[in-house]
Design an enzyme around this catalytic site. Structure first.
Site, mmCIF file in Angstrom:
data_model
loop_
_atom_site.group_PDB
_atom_site.id
_atom_site.type_symbol
_atom_site.label_atom_id
_atom_site.label_comp_id
_atom_site.label_asym_id
_atom_site.label_seq_id
_atom_site.Cartn_x
_atom_site.Cartn_y
_atom_site.Cartn_z
ATOM 1 N N ASN A 160 0.798 -1.236 0.000
ATOM 2 C CA ASN A 160 0.000 0.000 0.000
ATOM 3 C C ASN A 160 0.832 1.289 0.000
ATOM 4 O O ASN A 160 0.389 2.293 -0.537
ATOM 5 C CB ASN A 160 -1.051 -0.016 1.129
ATOM 6 C CG ASN A 160 -0.459 -0.116 2.505
ATOM 7 O OD1 ASN A 160 0.697 -0.475 2.674
ATOM 8 N ND2 ASN A 160 -1.265 0.193 3.499
ATOM 9 N N GLU A 259 4.524 -4.179 12.327
ATOM 10 C CA GLU A 259 3.580 -3.089 12.047
ATOM 11 C C GLU A 259 2.393 -3.743 11.355
ATOM 12 O O GLU A 259 2.470 -4.078 10.170
ATOM 13 C CB GLU A 259 4.226 -2.044 11.135
ATOM 14 C CG GLU A 259 5.378 -1.291 11.780
ATOM 15 C CD GLU A 259 4.946 -0.324 12.878
ATOM 16 O OE1 GLU A 259 3.744 -0.050 13.003
ATOM 17 O OE2 GLU A 259 5.822 0.140 13.612
ATOM 18 N N CYS A 293 -3.249 1.402 6.834
ATOM 19 C CA CYS A 293 -3.461 0.803 8.155
ATOM 20 C C CYS A 293 -4.041 1.840 9.112
ATOM 21 O O CYS A 293 -4.688 1.505 10.089
ATOM 22 C CB CYS A 293 -2.146 0.270 8.697
ATOM 23 S SG CYS A 293 -0.845 1.517 8.652
ATOM 24 N N GLU A 467 8.302 2.434 14.527
ATOM 25 C CA GLU A 467 9.154 2.876 13.418
ATOM 26 C C GLU A 467 9.168 4.401 13.412
ATOM 27 O O GLU A 467 8.137 5.043 13.634
ATOM 28 C CB GLU A 467 8.619 2.333 12.086
ATOM 29 C CG GLU A 467 8.826 0.830 11.971
ATOM 30 C CD GLU A 467 8.544 0.273 10.581
ATOM 31 O OE1 GLU A 467 7.562 0.689 9.947
ATOM 32 O OE2 GLU A 467 9.317 -0.601 10.139
#
Ligand code: NAP
Length: 491
Positions: A160, A259, A293, A467
């Site tokens: 994505n 993640e 997300c 991150e």
């Protein structure tokens, strides 16, 4: 296809990148990359087998000691040069991304800048890795703490955000002195291959980054994770696949950063600035066609403003132009594939069957490409499937609520906890609700939380680790402690 599009595709490397060499797959197999706006094949690239994966890991393992010994400034400057090259090539990289992933060019340009920022941020972090010296409480010993790269890493990215999900992992790994094998998503490998070319131009030595696109993710990755040489897995993708990889990592005790998926609540209180809430909703819902997300999955709106909010959102969503991302003026590109579109459509139909009303959109169009119209559903019932499933499409689901405790209970009633959004003019309420939301990130009167300088990540089944931010590099560093007897004691 236009001449510019053909040139961009011809210029991008289409082989595996192992030990600093571009090479075909050992089996000679190739993998087709499609254009989601047309369904046509853009190009065929080398398709790594488990044997290629092994070669890539061997290269990373061989390069690790030399790379760990480089000066932090050298690693920093490679990242800084790569940052500048990426920005210089914004147009080419954006077009490449739009072709393989579908997002409109304007959004692709935004992702190029966002992706480059991770390299700039971590080029600044590379020279700030520190340690410490302290005295034991009894005064007998000194404790010398140093930081070392964790070692060869496996990086796995989704489709994505084809460029940014790569730089968000490669940046800190390079800064920390780790070598890597990157397995990008098979739908969008071209951005990662372009990135490998750019890092090479920027001076990254052979073997530090190896890139192996494959149609056999499990076959390539599992033996590497179980082989004992990988010291770290950094994965971005679905919670479902994250669980499988965590189980594989458990056997060889590989460190992980995960993640994973989200199910973001987006809460609009009765005192919110409705214009700001609508702007926020457009970003939190429509960024990346909803394929994020961080996408607002459940929009809880106070009953007193739910009607107005839904009507105005439907107007704005309905006015967006849907089409190929390469066409000027396109706001909403195609979804990634037929499965993604079918899922969004099925979730809408399920919600409607259970009582939701469609204010705009809701029907899959005919024709080529995986297009789905911006859709607004209101009065969505709590038992609808989309309340516990990532929609991953341009569908806004509005659920009216009456009070703060009720909405917090509903917002937290999910296995995920990546991000939440809240809109209110009351600072006390913003802090109170922000603290009680079970998410790793909260957008307060904003629909966008992503920033390379911030710790991005989730709680519950949305992931492990962070991150970006100051902590991003920590994920790629180990602590080592040296006990030093001092002052005549041998404690
Ligand atoms: P996915 O199906 O989990 O795939 C992610 C990556 O894992 C792909 O490269 C995939 O390759 C690979 N993979 C799948 N099965 C594997 C296996 N058994 N062993 C090794 N690799 C495997 O997710 P996606 O559909 O690409 O991406 C969408 C998901 O990513 C959503 O859930 C979204 O929320 C999440 N996401 C999270 C974040 C975050 O920061 N939290 C950011 C972006 C996206 P194949 O496709 O070949 O299987």
């Amino acid at each position: 296809m236009s001449t510019t599009e053909t040139t961009v595709l011809t210029d991008v490397p289409q082989q595996l990148f192992i030990a600093g060499q571009w090479q075909d797959a050992e089996s000679g197999r190739t993998l087709a990359v499609d254009n989601p706006a047309t369904g046509e094949i853009l190009c065929e690239i080398a398709d790594a087998s488990p044997a290629d994966g092994r070669l890539a890991l061997d290269a990373a393992v061989a390069a690790q000691p030399g790379w760990a010994a480089t000066a932090p400034r050298e690693r920093s400057e490679i990242l800084r040069r790569a940052y500048e090259i990426i920005l210089d090539r914004t147009e080419e990289l954006a077009l490449l991304m739009t072709l393989e992933m579908g997002k409109p060019l304007a959004e692709a340009r935004g992702e190029v800048r966002y992706a480059a920022e991770f390299f700039r941020w971590f080029s600044e972090e590379a020279v700030r890795i520190d340690g410490g010296l302290s005295t034991t409480p009894d005064g007998a010993n000194r404790i010398l703490v140093m930081r070392q790269p964790v070692g060869p890493c496996m990086l796995i990215t989704p489709w994505n955000f084809p460029l940014a999900m790569g730089t968000r992992k490669i940046g800190p790994a390079v800064a920390a002195g780790c070598t890597m094998v990157l397995k990008p998503a098979p739908q969008t490998p071209l951005s990662s291959l372009a990135l490998a070319g750019i890092l090479t131009e920027a001076g990254l030595p052979p073997g530090v980054l190896n890139v192996v696109p494959t149609s056999d993710a499990a076959g390539v990755v599992e033996p590497l994770l179980r082989g004992g040489q990988i010291r770290k897995l950094s994965f971005t993708g679905s919670t479902q696949v994250g669980r499988i990889l965590l189980a594989q990592c458990a056997d060889t005790v590989v460190r992980t950063s995960m993640e994973l998926g989200g199910n973001a609540p987006f809460i609009v209180f009765e005192d919110a600035d409705l214009d700001a809430a609508l702007d926020g909703a457009m970003v939190a819902k429509m960024r990346n066609m909803g394929e994020a997300c961080t996408a607002a999955n459940r929009m809880f709106v106070h009953r007193s403003v739910a009607g107005e909010f839904a009507g105005r959102l439907a107007e704005r969503m309905g006015a967006l132009s849907v089409g190929p991302g390469t066409e000027p003026g396109t706001d909403v590109g195609p979804l990634i594939d037929a499965t993604g579109r079918g899922k969004a459509d099925a979730l809408v139909h399920d919600a409607v069957r259970r009582g939701a009303k469609v204010l705009v959109g809701g029907e899959t169009p005919d024709g080529p490409g995986h297009f789905y119209p911006p859709t607004v559903l209101t009065d969505v019932r709590a038992d609808s499937e989309l309340m516990r499933t990532e929609i991953f499409g341009p569908v806004a689901a509005i659920i009216p609520f009456d009070d703060e405790d009720e909405v917090l209970a509903a917002a937290n009633d999910t296995e995920w906890g990546l991000v939440g959004y809240l809109f209110t003019r009351d600072l006390d309420r913003a802090l109170r609700v922000g603290e009680r939301l079970e998410t790793g990130m909260v957008g307060v009167n904003t629909g966008l939380v992503s920033n390379p300088a911030a710790p991005f990540g989730g709680v519950k089944q949305s992931g492990l680790g962070r991150e970006g931010g100051r902590v991003g590099i920590e994920e790629f560093l180990e602590y080592k402690y040296l006990a030093i007897p001092y002052g005549g004691s041998r404690g």
